[in-house]
Design an enzyme around this catalytic site. Sequence first.
Site, mmCIF file in Angstrom:
data_model
loop_
_atom_site.group_PDB
_atom_site.id
_atom_site.type_symbol
_atom_site.label_atom_id
_atom_site.label_comp_id
_atom_site.label_asym_id
_atom_site.label_seq_id
_atom_site.Cartn_x
_atom_site.Cartn_y
_atom_site.Cartn_z
ATOM 1 N N ASN A 175 0.809 -1.160 -0.082
ATOM 2 C CA ASN A 175 0.032 -0.078 -0.155
ATOM 3 C C ASN A 175 0.979 1.140 -0.001
ATOM 4 O O ASN A 175 1.395 1.344 1.314
ATOM 5 C CB ASN A 175 -1.070 0.007 1.203
ATOM 6 C CG ASN A 175 -1.743 1.373 1.555
ATOM 7 O OD1 ASN A 175 -1.647 1.987 0.562
ATOM 8 N ND2 ASN A 175 -2.280 1.509 2.651
ATOM 9 N N LYS B 45 0.013 4.191 -0.226
ATOM 10 C CA LYS B 45 -0.359 5.374 0.308
ATOM 11 C C LYS B 45 -0.605 6.582 -0.569
ATOM 12 O O LYS B 45 -0.406 6.464 -1.593
ATOM 13 C CB LYS B 45 -0.178 5.705 1.758
ATOM 14 C CG LYS B 45 -0.374 4.369 2.569
ATOM 15 C CD LYS B 45 -0.147 4.820 4.191
ATOM 16 C CE LYS B 45 0.272 3.480 4.905
ATOM 17 N NZ LYS B 45 0.018 3.565 6.192
ATOM 18 N N HIS C 263 -9.481 1.065 5.093
ATOM 19 C CA HIS C 263 -8.252 1.065 5.883
ATOM 20 C C HIS C 263 -8.601 2.117 7.114
ATOM 21 O O HIS C 263 -9.112 2.923 6.881
ATOM 22 C CB HIS C 263 -7.175 1.997 4.804
ATOM 23 C CG HIS C 263 -5.743 1.894 5.497
ATOM 24 N ND1 HIS C 263 -5.431 2.623 6.186
ATOM 25 C CD2 HIS C 263 -4.754 0.941 5.037
ATOM 26 C CE1 HIS C 263 -4.042 2.552 6.570
ATOM 27 N NE2 HIS C 263 -3.717 1.306 5.787
ATOM 28 N N GLU D 155 -7.007 4.495 8.083
ATOM 29 C CA GLU D 155 -6.656 6.216 7.532
ATOM 30 C C GLU D 155 -7.748 6.525 7.003
ATOM 31 O O GLU D 155 -8.322 7.527 7.216
ATOM 32 C CB GLU D 155 -5.346 6.264 6.705
ATOM 33 C CG GLU D 155 -4.156 5.989 7.557
ATOM 34 C CD GLU D 155 -3.047 5.511 6.835
ATOM 35 O OE1 GLU D 155 -3.141 5.186 5.672
ATOM 36 O OE2 GLU D 155 -1.864 4.797 7.423
ATOM 37 N N GLU E 136 -5.274 -5.176 10.822
ATOM 38 C CA GLU E 136 -4.372 -4.228 10.899
ATOM 39 C C GLU E 136 -4.670 -3.441 12.179
ATOM 40 O O GLU E 136 -5.355 -2.421 12.208
ATOM 41 C CB GLU E 136 -4.547 -3.218 9.700
ATOM 42 C CG GLU E 136 -4.127 -3.892 8.164
ATOM 43 C CD GLU E 136 -3.512 -2.644 7.399
ATOM 44 O OE1 GLU E 136 -2.415 -2.887 6.835
ATOM 45 O OE2 GLU E 136 -4.220 -1.723 7.277
ATOM 46 N N GLY F 49 2.445 2.033 10.964
ATOM 47 C CA GLY F 49 3.247 3.146 10.650
ATOM 48 C C GLY F 49 4.118 3.629 11.695
ATOM 49 O O GLY F 49 4.639 4.823 11.965
ATOM 50 N N SER G 175 3.581 -2.302 10.664
ATOM 51 C CA SER G 175 4.943 -2.184 10.810
ATOM 52 C C SER G 175 5.423 -3.535 10.295
ATOM 53 O O SER G 175 6.348 -4.096 11.272
ATOM 54 C CB SER G 175 5.315 -1.859 12.167
ATOM 55 O OG SER G 175 4.705 -0.427 12.321
HETATM 56 C C1 PEP Z 1 -0.809 -0.020 6.254
HETATM 57 O O1 PEP Z 1 -1.001 1.267 6.158
HETATM 58 O O2 PEP Z 1 -1.647 -0.833 5.406
HETATM 59 C C2 PEP Z 1 0.465 -0.466 6.933
HETATM 60 C C3 PEP Z 1 0.313 -1.815 7.356
HETATM 61 O O3 PEP Z 1 1.199 0.444 6.960
HETATM 62 P P1 PEP Z 1 2.564 0.188 7.852
HETATM 63 O O4 PEP Z 1 3.260 -1.078 7.310
HETATM 64 O O5 PEP Z 1 3.442 1.157 7.307
HETATM 65 O O6 PEP Z 1 2.537 0.031 9.317
#
Ligand code: PEP
Length: 252
Positions: free
Chosen positions: A9, A11, A97, A99, A169, A175, A215
């Site tokens: 992703n 973003k 997601h 976000e 997630e 992040g 992460s």
């Molecule tokens: C995401 O935004 O889907 C995600 C998993 O981000 P990160 O790997 O940066 O934590």
Amino acid sequence: MRRNIVAGNWKSNKSFNDADELITDIAEGLREFDTIDVDVIVCPPFPYLELIGDAAEDVEFFVGAQNVSKFEDGAYTGEVSARMLSSMNIDYCIVGHSERRKYFYETNQDVAEKVNRLLAENIAPIVCVGELLEDREAEKHFEVIRSQVEEGLFHLNENDIQRVIIAYEPVWAIGTGKTATKEQAQEIHAFIRNLLAEKYSDDIAQEISILYGGSCNAKNARDLFAQTDVDGGLIGGAALKSEDFIEIAKSF
Ligand code: PEP
């Protein structure tokens, strides 16, 4: 069908030229290993879908979008419909997601509507669920995940639910550099699979890929993906570095 999947992703990152460079490097890396055991998906920002699609023509990976309109084509300024995505041969689309839930107030009902639009256009939704830190601290994480799964997905029939990918997630891990332990990930993935088994059947639950996101990186992917109910990852930050992303895709 349940597959190992690694989805990147991107973003809201990268200029057009940087996106071009990144996908060239990813394609190069993918060319050098046999992706038979894993489906690799790259989800760039909308304006780069065609660029990424072109790169996927001679290398084995799929293209996904990061969002879709809950409306059909029409007077919805700024929206991108499922039909538009399907007309560009987009295979997957992330939905719900955290976000989008946080900054754009997307609800489980919105998620359900977007899932319907995508399935009607033959695009596989990657539906994100996950609890906030305060939910986990209040021991409400199972409850939160249950309502996200039930309200976002349980209107689907037995055939359609098998066309969906779920991504767990935990919001506190996205992040932040703070990954869920493999035990925490497995516990929630098994919980989600059990919800699917109760609603549909064990056979159907076994067919659905459940990805971990938060992460996930080249160092921890192997341990996470080795868990019984973890079928791969949705990768944010580490998907922006070609070597890391390829290393993660090799972690099965
Ligand atoms: C995401 O935004 O889907 C995600 C998993 O981000 P990160 O790997 O940066 O934590």
